[in-house]
Design a protein around this motif. Structure first.
Motif, short mmCIF file in Angstrom:
data_model
loop_
_atom_site.label_atom_id
_atom_site.label_comp_id
_atom_site.label_asym_id
_atom_site.label_seq_id
_atom_site.Cartn_x
_atom_site.Cartn_y
_atom_site.Cartn_z
N ASN A 45 11.10 -42.75 2.68
CA ASN A 45 12.28 -42.96 1.85
C ASN A 45 12.14 -42.47 0.42
OD1 ASN A 45 14.16 -44.85 3.62
ND2 ASN A 45 12.07 -45.56 3.89
N TYR A 46 10.91 -42.17 -0.01
CA TYR A 46 10.70 -41.69 -1.37
C TYR A 46 10.12 -40.28 -1.38
CZ TYR A 46 8.96 -41.61 -6.20
OH TYR A 46 8.70 -41.27 -7.51
N LEU A 47 9.11 -40.03 -0.54
CA LEU A 47 8.52 -38.70 -0.46
C LEU A 47 9.20 -37.82 0.59
CD1 LEU A 47 4.72 -39.65 -0.59
CD2 LEU A 47 6.15 -38.84 -2.48
N TYR A 48 9.86 -38.45 1.56
CA TYR A 48 10.47 -37.75 2.70
C TYR A 48 9.42 -36.93 3.45
CZ TYR A 48 14.81 -39.08 0.44
OH TYR A 48 15.83 -39.80 -0.13
N MET A 49 8.30 -37.57 3.72
CA MET A 49 7.19 -36.90 4.38
C MET A 49 6.71 -37.74 5.56
SD MET A 49 5.09 -35.47 1.05
CE MET A 49 3.99 -34.43 2.00
N ASN A 50 5.91 -37.10 6.42
CA ASN A 50 5.34 -37.75 7.59
C ASN A 50 4.24 -38.72 7.16
OD1 ASN A 50 4.25 -38.40 10.08
ND2 ASN A 50 3.10 -36.50 10.25
N VAL A 51 4.38 -40.00 7.52
CA VAL A 51 3.47 -41.04 7.04
C VAL A 51 2.03 -40.79 7.48
CG1 VAL A 51 3.96 -42.58 8.99
CG2 VAL A 51 3.07 -43.52 6.86
N SER A 52 1.82 -40.25 8.68
CA SER A 52 0.44 -39.99 9.15
C SER A 52 -0.23 -38.95 8.27
CB SER A 52 0.46 -39.53 10.61
OG SER A 52 0.98 -40.53 11.44
N TYR A 53 0.51 -37.91 7.92
CA TYR A 53 -0.03 -36.87 7.06
C TYR A 53 -0.33 -37.42 5.67
CZ TYR A 53 -0.38 -32.60 4.31
OH TYR A 53 -0.81 -31.62 3.45
N VAL A 54 0.61 -38.19 5.12
CA VAL A 54 0.43 -38.77 3.79
C VAL A 54 -0.80 -39.68 3.78
CG1 VAL A 54 1.42 -40.32 2.06
CG2 VAL A 54 2.87 -38.61 3.17
N SER A 55 -0.96 -40.48 4.82
CA SER A 55 -2.09 -41.40 4.90
C SER A 55 -3.42 -40.65 4.89
CB SER A 55 -1.97 -42.26 6.17
OG SER A 55 -3.07 -43.13 6.28
N ARG A 56 -3.51 -39.57 5.69
CA ARG A 56 -4.75 -38.79 5.74
C ARG A 56 -5.05 -38.15 4.39
NH1 ARG A 56 -2.63 -36.91 10.57
NH2 ARG A 56 -2.27 -34.84 9.70
N CYS A 57 -4.02 -37.56 3.76
CA CYS A 57 -4.23 -36.91 2.47
C CYS A 57 -4.61 -37.92 1.38
CB CYS A 57 -2.97 -36.14 2.06
SG CYS A 57 -2.64 -34.68 3.06
N PHE A 58 -3.97 -39.08 1.43
CA PHE A 58 -4.26 -40.11 0.43
C PHE A 58 -5.73 -40.53 0.53
CE2 PHE A 58 -4.49 -44.39 -1.28
CZ PHE A 58 -3.72 -44.29 -2.43
N THR A 59 -6.19 -40.78 1.74
CA THR A 59 -7.58 -41.19 1.93
C THR A 59 -8.54 -40.08 1.53
OG1 THR A 59 -6.92 -42.62 3.76
CG2 THR A 59 -9.25 -42.06 3.62
N LYS A 60 -8.21 -38.84 1.87
CA LYS A 60 -9.08 -37.71 1.56
C LYS A 60 -9.19 -37.49 0.05
CE LYS A 60 -9.62 -32.75 2.49
NZ LYS A 60 -9.03 -31.56 3.18
N GLU A 61 -8.07 -37.61 -0.66
CA GLU A 61 -8.06 -37.28 -2.08
C GLU A 61 -8.52 -38.44 -2.97
OE1 GLU A 61 -4.81 -35.13 -3.72
OE2 GLU A 61 -4.32 -34.13 -1.84
N THR A 62 -8.22 -39.67 -2.57
CA THR A 62 -8.59 -40.81 -3.42
C THR A 62 -9.89 -41.47 -2.98
OG1 THR A 62 -7.39 -42.46 -2.10
CG2 THR A 62 -6.13 -41.27 -3.80
N GLY A 63 -10.30 -41.21 -1.75
CA GLY A 63 -11.49 -41.86 -1.22
C GLY A 63 -11.23 -43.28 -0.75
N GLU A 64 -9.95 -43.69 -0.74
CA GLU A 64 -9.58 -45.04 -0.30
C GLU A 64 -8.39 -44.97 0.64
OE1 GLU A 64 -9.87 -48.44 -3.37
OE2 GLU A 64 -9.13 -46.72 -4.51
N LYS A 65 -8.32 -45.94 1.54
CA LYS A 65 -7.10 -46.09 2.32
C LYS A 65 -6.02 -46.73 1.45
CE LYS A 65 -9.16 -46.34 6.92
NZ LYS A 65 -9.24 -47.11 8.19
N PHE A 66 -4.78 -46.58 1.88
CA PHE A 66 -3.66 -47.13 1.12
C PHE A 66 -3.84 -48.61 0.87
CE2 PHE A 66 0.36 -49.49 1.48
CZ PHE A 66 1.02 -49.04 0.33
N SER A 67 -4.22 -49.37 1.90
CA SER A 67 -4.34 -50.82 1.75
C SER A 67 -5.43 -51.19 0.75
CB SER A 67 -4.62 -51.48 3.11
OG SER A 67 -5.89 -51.07 3.61
N GLY A 68 -6.54 -50.42 0.76
CA GLY A 68 -7.62 -50.69 -0.18
C GLY A 68 -7.22 -50.38 -1.61
#
Length: 508
Positions: A425-448
């Motif tokens: 609803n904000y990025l208009y992107m695929n959540v699975s892709y966003v989750s993988r990129c977030f973890t890869k770039e920040t070193g943390e999962k979203f929940s962490g």
């Protein structure tokens, strides 16, 4: 394929249920097991399972509290309650949150399978109802997905072979590997009968498949269409096409339907199948939109587009000049618009920022342009605008990850915040892709990341007040009215409970 999470504070029960059933046989992918309600809550935030089978009573966050927390979010998670004798009062509370499935421990393999099949039907029904209620955002996502899929087909037919990198550029916005699809072929449908067929099929879809997005293509007496697999049976659809006939047809139509595990495998098959044709038609409503397979021109476009997003300004300028030369030389307006779609959509997939919703609006207005000579001008002007606004300088995070982090930092107080809602609803992107990129770039999962942010904000509140009630602090940082959850994540991050932290740091 739906994703399943199993939650029970007894490890043996988790493993027994996980191993007793061949989950893939029922289109289910087991993503893991959890023996703790907090761990389960974080796993749901990160993995967005479609089905959660959970024990009702667990220490800390119980299955009931887990259900109540998730029911307040946008997640379409379906729950199955695992419960022992004498716990039906808890089950009744869960049912007030919409839970309809209940397994009494110990349960048999047959009981679990029956329950999974029931909850699968409920899941697809809930998805259908939610899609129909999404309003403008839902319509925008549907249009965006349709535009992307059509462009994948246009681009794919011009390539010698399909590579993983071809699909990766679209994975930002489309779920290519997790959602099964149905693919149908109607053979011997002569062009003289196509309009009548489309009109009748449109009426059938409105009555029998009103919430299903169907993608249709017509080539050389063959109607091809596909859609996400949301039902256990399509007997009504099969019966419709097996009985259809048209006046004056030379040969009776023939119909076939096949299931594919995901969009990637379906499009790989489809593109290979239709690339030998020089023209095909995408069906919009009951009308036809021609698509031309002028391989050399499209292949040249596909080579130039990535250079527009490159860091080398000379390459960008050279690519723009070549694109201008190609676009101004095209004499067929339909083919010119096809090339414009291909260029703009492909450019959007190569840029790191989430600009595709804006691109969809631009293309919609471009197709209404009556002056053909103006189309190349509008396209080139828009390309220059996009590449000038997008920053290609090196940054710590990709622009859309930066945008995501900014949103989390602004809305962490929302106890129902989920990565799925932000992505769709904000990025208009695929959540699975966003989750993988977030973890890869920040070193943390979203929940962490969210947990650490909330604890940091809680420490700031405690430092400024010292006397704030723990429950009040929990609510102020987005942990809702669950002091136990707040206390547990606070101790996980600091090594101390909130009260011990205050006593150690702020009280004599």
């Amino acid at each position: 394929m739906l994703k399943l999470l199993i939650v029970d504070d007894e490890e043996m029960i988790c493993q027994a249920i996980a191993n007793i059933i061949d989950w893939e046989k029922y289109d289910i992918r087991l993503i893991g097991t959890c023996t703790d309600g907090v761990d389960a809550y974080h796993t749901i935030l990160d993995e967005c399972p479609d089905i959660v089978m959970t024990d009702i009573r667990m220490p800390g966050i119980s299955g009931l509290e887990l259900i109540e927390r998730i029911s307040r979010t946008d997640l379409n998670t379906q729950f199955i309650i695992l419960s022992g004798y004498g716990e039906f009062d808890y089950a009744k509370r869960a049912m007030k949150c919409g839970v309809r499935h209940y397994l009494l421990k110990p349960c048999t393999e047959e009981q679990i399978i029956d329950c999974i099949q029931d909850v699968t039907r409920d899941y697809y029904q809930a998805v259908s109802e939610r899609d129909s209620e999404k309003g403008p955002n839902g319509a925008l996502l549907k249009d965006l997905h349709k535009t992307l899929i059509q462009n994948m087909i246009r681009e794919g037919v011009s390539l010698i072979s399909l590579s993983d990198s071809f699909f990766e550029s679209y994975e930002h916005y489309l779920d290519l590997t997790n959602v099964p699809y149905q693919f149908c072929c109607v053979y011997y449908l002569e062009e003289k009968n196509l309009d009548l067929c489309l009109k009748e099929f449109h009426t059938f879809r409105q009555e029998s498949m009103p919430d299903t997005e169907v993608y249709l293509i017509y080539i050389k007496n063959i109607l091809l269409f596909f859609f996400t697999n949301g039902e256990s049976s399509y007997e009504e659809l099969d019966a419709y096409f097996q009985s259809v006939s048209f006046p004056g047809e030379t040969v009776s139509v023939d119909y076939q339907r096949q299931k594919y595990p995901d969009l990637k495998s379906l499009l790989t098959m489809l593109i290979k199948r239709i690339k030998r044709y020089d023209i095909m038609y995408f069906i919009e409503g009951t009308g036809k939109v021609p698509t031309f397979n002028y391989g050399q021109i499209v292949e040249k476009i596909n080579h130039l587009v990535p250079l527009l997003s490159a860091g080398n300004s000379e390459e960008r300028e050279s690519s723009l000049r070549e694109l201008k030369s190609i676009l101004t030389s095209v004499s067929n307006k339909d083919f010119l618009l096809q090339l414009a779609d291909n260029i703009i959509i492909s450019l959007g997939t190569h840029l790191p920022s989430g600009i595709l919703p804006e691109i969809t609006d631009f293309l919609y207005n471009l197709h209404k342009e009556e002056n053909m000579a103006q189309i190349p001008v509008l396209v080139l002007d828009y390309i220059q605008k996009v590449i000038s606004v997008s920053s290609f300088s090196s940054r710590q995070y990709s622009p859309f990850i930066t945008k995501l982090i900014d949103y989390i930092q602004e809305h962490y107080k929302n106890p129902d915040l989920t990565l799925k809602w932000i992505s769709e609803n904000y990025l208009y992107m695929n959540v699975s892709y966003v989750s993988r990129c977030f973890t890869k770039e920040t070193g943390e999962k979203f929940s962490g990341f969210l947990m650490n942010l909330r604890v940091q904000k809680a420490k700031e509140i405690l430092a400024s007040s010292g006397g704030e009630k723990i429950q009040d602090v929990a609510e102020l940082v987005g942990c809702g009215n669950t002091p136990y959850y707040f206390s547990k994540i606070f101790k996980k991050c600091t090594g101390l409970t909130p009260s011990a932290y205050v006593k150690k740091n702020f009280r004599p």
